[in-house]
Write an enzyme that holds these catalytic residues in place. Structure first.
Site, PDB file in Angstrom:
ATOM      1  N   GLY B   8       0.843  -1.197   0.000  1.00  0.00           N
ATOM      2  CA  GLY B   8       0.000   0.000   0.000  1.00  0.00           C
ATOM      3  C   GLY B   8       0.876   1.244   0.000  1.00  0.00           C
ATOM      4  N   GLY B  10      -0.374   4.604   0.071  1.00  0.00           N
ATOM      5  CA  GLY B  10      -1.044   5.833   0.504  1.00  0.00           C
ATOM      6  C   GLY B  10      -0.189   6.498   1.579  1.00  0.00           C
ATOM      7  CB  ALA B  12      -0.263   4.128   6.270  1.00  0.00           C
ATOM      8  N   GLY B  13       1.743   3.962   3.893  1.00  0.00           N
ATOM      9  CA  GLY B  13       2.835   3.270   3.207  1.00  0.00           C
ATOM     10  C   GLY B  13       3.994   4.204   2.897  1.00  0.00           C
ATOM     11  CG  HIS B 232     -18.743  12.264   6.303  1.00  0.00           C
ATOM     12  ND1 HIS B 232     -19.522  13.377   6.058  1.00  0.00           N
ATOM     13  CD2 HIS B 232     -17.528  12.733   6.655  1.00  0.00           C
ATOM     14  CE1 HIS B 232     -18.791  14.468   6.252  1.00  0.00           C
ATOM     15  NE2 HIS B 232     -17.572  14.106   6.615  1.00  0.00           N
ATOM     16  NE  ARG B 281     -16.150  13.258   9.939  1.00  0.00           N
ATOM     17  CZ  ARG B 281     -15.053  13.118   9.226  1.00  0.00           C
ATOM     18  NH1 ARG B 281     -14.596  11.916   8.934  1.00  0.00           N
ATOM     19  NH2 ARG B 281     -14.408  14.168   8.798  1.00  0.00           N
ATOM     20  CD  GLU B 368     -10.030   4.201   5.959  1.00  0.00           C
ATOM     21  OE1 GLU B 368      -9.502   5.137   5.326  1.00  0.00           O
ATOM     22  OE2 GLU B 368     -11.228   3.893   5.861  1.00  0.00           O
ATOM     23  NE  ARG B 378     -11.558   9.006   9.930  1.00  0.00           N
ATOM     24  CZ  ARG B 378     -11.557  10.042   9.091  1.00  0.00           C
ATOM     25  NH1 ARG B 378     -10.738  11.064   9.278  1.00  0.00           N
ATOM     26  NH2 ARG B 378     -12.379  10.075   8.075  1.00  0.00           N
ATOM     27  CB  SER B 383      -8.100   9.110   9.360  1.00  0.00           C
ATOM     28  OG  SER B 383      -8.212   9.624   8.089  1.00  0.00           O
TER      29      SER B 383
HETATM   30  C1  LIG Z   1     -13.397  11.442   0.448  1.00  0.00           C
HETATM   31  C2  LIG Z   1     -12.526  11.288   1.641  1.00  0.00           C
HETATM   32  C3  LIG Z   1     -12.156  12.401   2.379  1.00  0.00           C
HETATM   33  C4  LIG Z   1     -11.337  12.270   3.494  1.00  0.00           C
HETATM   34  N1  LIG Z   1     -10.970  13.410   4.180  1.00  0.00           N
HETATM   35  C5  LIG Z   1     -10.127  13.281   5.226  1.00  0.00           C
HETATM   36  C6  LIG Z   1      -9.657  14.450   5.909  1.00  0.00           C
HETATM   37  O1  LIG Z   1     -10.008  15.570   5.574  1.00  0.00           O
HETATM   38  N2  LIG Z   1      -8.808  14.288   6.943  1.00  0.00           N
HETATM   39  C7  LIG Z   1      -8.362  13.052   7.336  1.00  0.00           C
HETATM   40  O2  LIG Z   1      -7.574  12.964   8.265  1.00  0.00           O
HETATM   41  N3  LIG Z   1      -8.788  11.939   6.703  1.00  0.00           N
HETATM   42  C8  LIG Z   1      -9.646  12.019   5.654  1.00  0.00           C
HETATM   43  N4  LIG Z   1     -10.065  10.890   5.010  1.00  0.00           N
HETATM   44  C9  LIG Z   1      -9.543   9.582   5.432  1.00  0.00           C
HETATM   45  C10 LIG Z   1      -8.109   9.394   4.987  1.00  0.00           C
HETATM   46  O3  LIG Z   1      -7.923   9.939   3.721  1.00  0.00           O
HETATM   47  C11 LIG Z   1      -7.710   7.935   4.948  1.00  0.00           C
HETATM   48  O4  LIG Z   1      -8.114   7.270   6.069  1.00  0.00           O
HETATM   49  C12 LIG Z   1      -6.197   7.804   4.865  1.00  0.00           C
HETATM   50  O5  LIG Z   1      -5.697   8.600   3.842  1.00  0.00           O
HETATM   51  C13 LIG Z   1      -5.834   6.366   4.672  1.00  0.00           C
HETATM   52  O6  LIG Z   1      -4.471   6.239   4.299  1.00  0.00           O
HETATM   53  P1  LIG Z   1      -3.836   4.809   4.109  1.00  0.00           P
HETATM   54  O7  LIG Z   1      -2.418   5.033   3.783  1.00  0.00           O
HETATM   55  O8  LIG Z   1      -4.166   3.957   5.258  1.00  0.00           O
HETATM   56  O9  LIG Z   1      -4.616   4.133   2.891  1.00  0.00           O
HETATM   57  P2  LIG Z   1      -4.915   4.565   1.386  1.00  0.00           P
HETATM   58  O10 LIG Z   1      -4.510   5.915   1.042  1.00  0.00           O
HETATM   59  O11 LIG Z   1      -6.318   4.147   1.176  1.00  0.00           O
HETATM   60  O12 LIG Z   1      -3.959   3.622   0.556  1.00  0.00           O
HETATM   61  C14 LIG Z   1      -4.147   2.250   0.429  1.00  0.00           C
HETATM   62  C15 LIG Z   1      -3.089   1.704  -0.473  1.00  0.00           C
HETATM   63  O13 LIG Z   1      -3.165   0.283  -0.455  1.00  0.00           O
HETATM   64  C16 LIG Z   1      -3.135  -0.206  -1.770  1.00  0.00           C
HETATM   65  N5  LIG Z   1      -3.793  -1.503  -1.769  1.00  0.00           N
HETATM   66  C17 LIG Z   1      -5.017  -1.837  -1.323  1.00  0.00           C
HETATM   67  N6  LIG Z   1      -5.192  -3.166  -1.437  1.00  0.00           N
HETATM   68  C18 LIG Z   1      -4.055  -3.663  -1.961  1.00  0.00           C
HETATM   69  C19 LIG Z   1      -3.607  -4.964  -2.310  1.00  0.00           C
HETATM   70  N7  LIG Z   1      -4.360  -6.054  -2.136  1.00  0.00           N
HETATM   71  N8  LIG Z   1      -2.368  -5.112  -2.849  1.00  0.00           N
HETATM   72  C20 LIG Z   1      -1.581  -4.023  -3.034  1.00  0.00           C
HETATM   73  N9  LIG Z   1      -1.948  -2.784  -2.710  1.00  0.00           N
HETATM   74  C21 LIG Z   1      -3.162  -2.612  -2.175  1.00  0.00           C
HETATM   75  C22 LIG Z   1      -3.761   0.856  -2.603  1.00  0.00           C
HETATM   76  O14 LIG Z   1      -3.316   0.732  -3.933  1.00  0.00           O
HETATM   77  C23 LIG Z   1      -3.201   2.112  -1.916  1.00  0.00           C
HETATM   78  O15 LIG Z   1      -1.923   2.390  -2.423  1.00  0.00           O
HETATM   79  C24 LIG Z   1     -10.890  10.996   3.898  1.00  0.00           C
HETATM   80  C25 LIG Z   1     -11.263   9.879   3.162  1.00  0.00           C
HETATM   81  C26 LIG Z   1     -12.082  10.006   2.056  1.00  0.00           C
HETATM   82  C27 LIG Z   1     -12.473   8.785   1.302  1.00  0.00           C
END
Ligand SMILES: Cc1cc2nc3c(=O)[nH]c(=O)nc-3n(C[C@H](O)[C@H](O)[C@H](O)COP(=O)(O)OP(=O)(O)OC[C@H]3O[C@@H](n4cnc5c(N)ncnc54)[C@H](O)[C@@H]3O)c2cc1C
Ligand code: SF4
Ligand code: SF4
Ligand code: FES
Lengths: 240, 531
Positions: B8, B10, B12-13, B232, B281, B368, B378, B383
């Site tokens: 991943g 995003g 976190a990664g 939400h 929320r 997440e 949350r 997040s």
């Molecule tokens: C519309 C929206 C608005 C938001 N607004 C806010 C905000 O204002 N403030 C806030 O704090 N949070 C907000 N959030 C929440 C926040 O954006 C997320 O919780 C956070 O960015 C998650 O980051 P992450 O790195 O965990 O995952 P993600 O960014 O979801 O990344 C997941 C990664 O995993 C990869 N992946 C998934 N499954 C696999 C697999 N099987 N094999 C390989 N790769 C895989 C994907 O390709 C991606 O690269 C919002 C969320 C949404 C949807």
């Protein structure tokens, strides 16, 4: 609304391309090409000849114009499938849907855009030291941070071809953030890469600006970055 | 070949990759699509830190108190303390990386956000996630060039390679060539929320299928609080998904109302005079649900942004306005927006301790996909913070525990014969979603949860591919967690148990699959000051 998606398909990179016309019906006035592809891949919609349709390979992620995954050529123009409303084409009754042409096709509408990311590495798009934005630079840095790496701009750029030296707007925009934020003294490698991989090849036709689905102010960033990366250096040379 | 695998890319990664790279330790960064397409780019409203730039005397202690209270006392307070105390430093780091937040001189302006008593949310108009992701991606690119971070950016992780309760690596599918390979080494899952379990019904991306969490669960990885889904309050339906109207719209002065006897009734302001429209929320979503049931009311809740000044639209919410005009053909400056609750975030997920270790040795999780920091609800803006801190903390624990890893053997790519390569068929995905939503709505009770479980069992009785079977197990864990938690807390509201019951349930729901059944137990929260 009934509309035929006229899709340029190919089973894999080396397979022969063919067209398949798939009719799609919806009541949703907001339905996009992305929605049609999703519905087609859910199964049960035959093509115009009544043949079953194998799932169409395409990429998507956000479905709201924010990730660039679904870029393809729709009705002859590079667009995001999640931003292309079917109502736009309803009068004609059909719309052509094709993969981007400047990248190798993986299958159907999926293309390999790895070169975008390679170009950013070649262009050394990263900070070499801390470079906080401030009230003055934040606006331009914000705009330059919005590039989706979708590749639409490269599709229409007369001077871009994958594998060539010229990296196009998709690399210029992200570089513009660093040019804006980094102090001049810390920009040397970036400037060199910029002038070789962008400035030298860009004809400034701005075709890239008109197709950018993110609506980035390409022209402003281009002028600013050229000024910072090229002209200042030339001026300095002249002064010496 | 590197032997630390981050799944991943995003926030976190990327945060984990940057931490390894800065320590000089190589890692693989494996993601189904490039970072530019990760769900993190969708985050709009902002990121929290008690930077106190608004003259309100904000402190990390108040950020801590709001977060714990917002999460209804279900979060691990040690982890939350770490989160809120680290937040200012994380923000300073982002600023140093050149994130162009809305600035006031050289410090970020902060905005109000739900559940927080002070202005604490830094933002870049209404595209904060995209703008932070861009800077983080640039920062990691430097190390890609140096060979420390190796990207695999069109690669799905199918499953964990496990051996006697330990994680030994991952199986990875190249989505372009169709070949797969086994990567041996330490694994950090940063694979995002479970959006794919609810296709078309969440605000997130199609890429976060939840299939990896499901595969991990099937392999014995524990889940924490799987019943905690965040609805939400303000989303709108667009083609193929729910589209978020950021909480920042209310932070900047937006008001929720419903028509009662033809008059606008600002129900949140009336019922909650202190925080009003900016209650957490879970509370807002539930109140919306209840006012809609009210026979005197018009059935549709509206978000009224018409009084926001031009300057706010231009400087703070320009992207939101464009989005609403494009997708709804509605100008929020002139017309109120019809809004509805939509699934937005997964507080529950892979169960980790505050060092981000899972119950399998060699397996870590952050962002997440894991259940850390947010308890039963949350707070907006926490997040992205949790993802950045989680990635870093997990990387630090891997470095401390496993030492500098040896270089592993090169992966051998072969035509993929793993049955997990086949996706959940869309029609079955929709069926599972509908069954689960029958039980996991904003208001739940035993009858609807048991009904959903019965339907799921019937659905499971016919043959399905392996991914579908795993998804069924994951869904079962959510339903069973919700059924076992016989109280109401945060996002989990039981009409048949409307009160909170701290004695029995101020505990983490732990779901585990033992190879034949899904077991639910409740675990005491870690002691304060403990590990
Ligand atoms: C519309 C929206 C608005 C938001 N607004 C806010 C905000 O204002 N403030 C806030 O704090 N949070 C907000 N959030 C929440 C926040 O954006 C997320 O919780 C956070 O960015 C998650 O980051 P992450 O790195 O965990 O995952 P993600 O960014 O979801 O990344 C997941 C990664 O995993 C990869 N992946 C998934 N499954 C696999 C697999 N099987 N094999 C390989 N790769 C895989 C994907 O390709 C991606 O690269 C919002 C969320 C949404 C949807
Ligand atoms: S201005 Fe013209 S040549 Fe330059 S990047 Fe844009 S399209 Fe290409
Ligand atoms: S500049 Fe615009 S068109 Fe080009 S890659 Fe970026 S977002 Fe796409
Ligand atoms: S799916 Fe993200 S831009 Fe279309």
């Amino acid at each position: 609304m009934r509309i035929v998606l006229d899709i340029l398909r190919r089973a894999h990179t080396d397979a022969a391309p063919y067209r398949q016309r798939i009719p799609f019906e919806t009541e949703d006035a907001g339905a996009t090409v992305a929605a049609a592809l999703t519905a087609i891949n859910a199964g049960g919609i035959p093509d115009e000849q009544g043949n079953p349709v194998e799932p169409v390979r395409w990429e998507c992620s956000c479905l709201q114009k924010k990730c660039g995954a679904c870029a393809m050529v729709i009705g002859g123009r590079p667009r995001l499938a999640c931003d292309a409303r079917l109502t736009e084409f309803a009068k004609k009754g059909s719309v052509t849907v094709e993969p981007l042409r400047k990248f190798p096709v993986i299958a159907d509408l999926t293309v390999d855009r790895t070169v975008l990311f390679e170009n950013l590495r070649r262009m050394t798009v990263w900070l070499t030291q801390d470079a906080p934005a401030d009230e003055q630079t934040a606006d331009a840095a914000y705009d330059a941070s919005r590039c989706l790496q979708c590749g639409c701009c490269l599709e229409v750029c007369p001077n871009f071809c994958a594998g060539g030296e010229f990296a196009g707007a998709a690399a210029m925009i992200p570089a513009a953030r660093l040019v804006t934020e980094l102090p001049a003294a810390a920009q040397k490698p970036l400037r060199e890469a910029y002038s070789r991989r962008f400035y030298a090849g860009c004809g400034k036709s701005l075709a890239c600006r008109d197709v950018c689905p993110a609506g980035i102010e390409t022209e402003r960033l281009l002028v600013n970055s050229n000024a910072a990366a090229i002209w200042k250096r030339l001026l300095r040379r002249r002064k010496k | 070949m590197h032997s630390i695998h981050i799944i991943g890319a995003g926030l976190a990664g990327l945060s984990a990759a940057l931490t390894f790279a800065e320590a000089g330790v190589p890692c693989n960064l494996i993601s189904a699509q490039p970072s530019e397409r990760a769900q993190s780019v969708l985050a709009e409203g902002g990121i929290n830190a008690a930077l106190d730039t608004m003259g309100e005397h904000d402190t990390p202690a108040e950020h801590f108190a709001d977060t714990v209270r917002g999460g209804c006392d279900l979060a691990d307070e040690n982890a939350v303390k770490h989160l809120t105390e680290s937040a200012p430093e994380i923000l300073r780091r982002l600023i140093a990386l050149g994130v162009p937040f809305n600035m006031q001189g050289d410090v970020p302006v902060l905005r109000n956000f739900g559940g927080q008593k002070k202005k604490r949310t830094a933002y870049a108009r209404s595209s904060t996630g995209k703008i932070i992701m861009n800077a983080m991606t640039d920062a990691v690119r430097r190390y890609e060039s140096a060979g420390l971070v190796r990207r695999y950016a069109h690669h799905s992780c199918l499953s964990l390679l496990t051996e006697r309760g330990c994680c030994k690596g991952v199986r990875v599918l190249d989505r372009y060539t169709g070949a797969s390979a086994d990567f041996y080494g330490t694994v950090l899952l940063c694979s995002g929320g479970l959006n794919g379990v609810f296709p078309e019904k969440t605000t997130g991306t199609t890429q976060n299928t939840g299939d990896l969490t499901a595969a991990a669960f099937a392999a014995g990885v524990q889940l924490g609080n799987p019943e905690m889904l965040q609805y939400h309050p303000t989303t709108v339906g667009i083609s193929g998904k729910r589209c978020l109207v950021t909480e920042a719209a209310r932070g900047e002065g937006g008001r929720l109302y419903i028509l009662r006897g033809g008059e606008k009734w600002y129900f949140m302001e009336e019922k909650y005079p202190e925080l009003g429209n900016l209650m957490p929320r879970d509370v807002v979503a539930r109140e919306m649900y209840f006012v809609r049931q009210n026979p005197e009311c018009g059935g549709q809740v509206y978000l009224d942004l018409t009084a926001l000044p031009e300057e706010t639209w231009r400087r703070k919410l320009s992207d939101l306005r464009k989005e609403l005009t494009d997708y709804l053909a509605l100008d929020p400056k002139a017309d109120p927006i019809p809004v509805e609750e939509g699934i937005h975030y997964f507080m529950g997920g892979i169960d980790t301790d505050c060092a981000h270790r899972t119950n399998l040795a060699g397996l870590y999780a952050a962002g997440e996909c894991c259940s850390q920091y947010h308890g039963a609800n949350r707070l907006g803006g926490n997040s992205m913070l949790g993802a950045l801190l989680g990635g870093k903390t997990a990387a630090d624990s891997i470095l401390a525990a496993e030492g500098i890893p040896e270089t592993a053997e090169k992966p051998v790519w072969q035509p993929c014969s793993d049955p997990l390569a086949a996706e959940v068929p869309p029609a079955e995905a929709a069926q599972i979603r509908d069954i689960l939503l029958g039980g996991l709505g904003i208001v739940r009770d035993a009858a609807s949860l048991e009904g959903a479980l019965r339907q799921l069992t019937e659905f499971a009785a016919v043959p399905h591919n392996l991914r579908t079977q795993n998804r069924i197990l994951l869904g079962e864990a959510m339903l069973r967690g919700a059924l076992a938690r016989r109280e109401s807390r945060g996002a989990h509201y039981r009409a048949d148990y409307p009160a909170r019951d701290d004695a029995a349930f101020r505990k983490t729901t732990v779901a585990v699959y033992d190879g034949s059944t899904v077991q639910i137990t409740f675990r005491q929260l870690p002691e304060k000051g403990g590990a």
